[in-house]
Scaffold this motif. Structure first.
Motif, PDB file in Angstrom:
ATOM      1  N   LEU A 157      47.527  55.872  -2.917  1.00 23.33           N
ATOM      2  CA  LEU A 157      48.121  54.759  -3.651  1.00 23.33           C
ATOM      3  C   LEU A 157      48.916  53.855  -2.709  1.00 23.33           C
ATOM      4  N   ALA A 158      49.653  54.462  -1.801  1.00 22.00           N
ATOM      5  CA  ALA A 158      50.392  53.671  -0.811  1.00 22.00           C
ATOM      6  C   ALA A 158      49.429  52.861   0.056  1.00 22.00           C
ATOM      7  N   GLN A 159      48.304  53.483   0.448  1.00 23.00           N
ATOM      8  CA  GLN A 159      47.290  52.774   1.236  1.00 23.00           C
ATOM      9  C   GLN A 159      46.721  51.596   0.438  1.00 23.00           C
ATOM     10  N   LEU A 160      46.453  51.825  -0.848  1.00 22.39           N
ATOM     11  CA  LEU A 160      45.920  50.767  -1.710  1.00 22.39           C
ATOM     12  C   LEU A 160      46.911  49.606  -1.812  1.00 22.39           C
ATOM     13  N   ILE A 161      48.177  49.920  -2.008  1.00 21.35           N
ATOM     14  CA  ILE A 161      49.197  48.862  -2.083  1.00 21.35           C
ATOM     15  C   ILE A 161      49.240  48.088  -0.765  1.00 21.35           C
TER      16      ILE A 161
END
Length: 184
Positions: A157-161
């Protein structure tokens, strides 16, 4: 015609101090030529350290994410930001990577296309988060964030953000500097 992402095309080397003046003059001349052609600065030439930092951030943001999802997110953000340059690049890259014409064409109406099964629940969550982060209509709604969190682990999720704000940065640079689709 082959297009590629900034991470595939840019190589910037640090010049020794003795060559710095000559390179600054060359970069200034190149940037001046770019301004004469498009009326805008050539960001990569005029701000090479910032450009290189964004390339590194772009590469880091992609780590661990499905390449098809990366392209869908980049296409959707580019659509929302009216960035023809990035939209051309990422639709071409997605097609060359094997993404179907139908999925590429329907990204802009992914919610309407979900009943037909064009996008997985995970992809839909990512596209909803992309829209919320790109548009920031008073913040990212809890339900949109929680939907994404159900489909992506914390790191992913952090990578996606990071991917979403990186493509938004690329979009803003390309729109501001009037990058021409299929060129430069």
């Amino acid at each position: 015609m082959t297009t590629s992402t900034p991470t595939q095309t840019a190589t910037i080397q640090t010049a020794p101090t003795t060559e710095a003046t000559a390179q600054t003059a060359t970069a200034t001349q190149t940037a001046t030529t770019a301004r004469q052609t498009t009326g805008r600065v050539d960001f990569a030439k005029a701000a090479p350290k910032a450009f290189k930092a964004l390339i590194n951030l772009d590469a880091a943001a992609r780590e661990g994410l499905d390449p098809a999802l990366v392209e869908l997110v980049q296409i959707r953000s580019s659509q929302l930001n009216h960035c023809a340059y990035c939209l051309h690049m990422h639709t071409t890259d997605a097609h060359e990577a094997g993404e179907s014409k139908e999925r590429i064409a329907l990204v802009g109406v992914w919610e309407e296309a979900r009943e037909a099964g064009f996008y997985t629940e995970k992809e839909q969550a990512a596209l909803a988060l992309t829209e919320a982060v790109t548009l920031l209509p008073g913040g990212v709604p809890d339900e949109v964030y929680q939907r994404a969190a159900r489909h992506f682990g914390e790191r992913e999720l952090a990578q996606l953000i990071a991917l979403i704000f990186t493509i938004n940065s690329w979009n803003r640079i390309a729109v501001t500097t009037r990058k021409v689709p299929g060129r430069n």
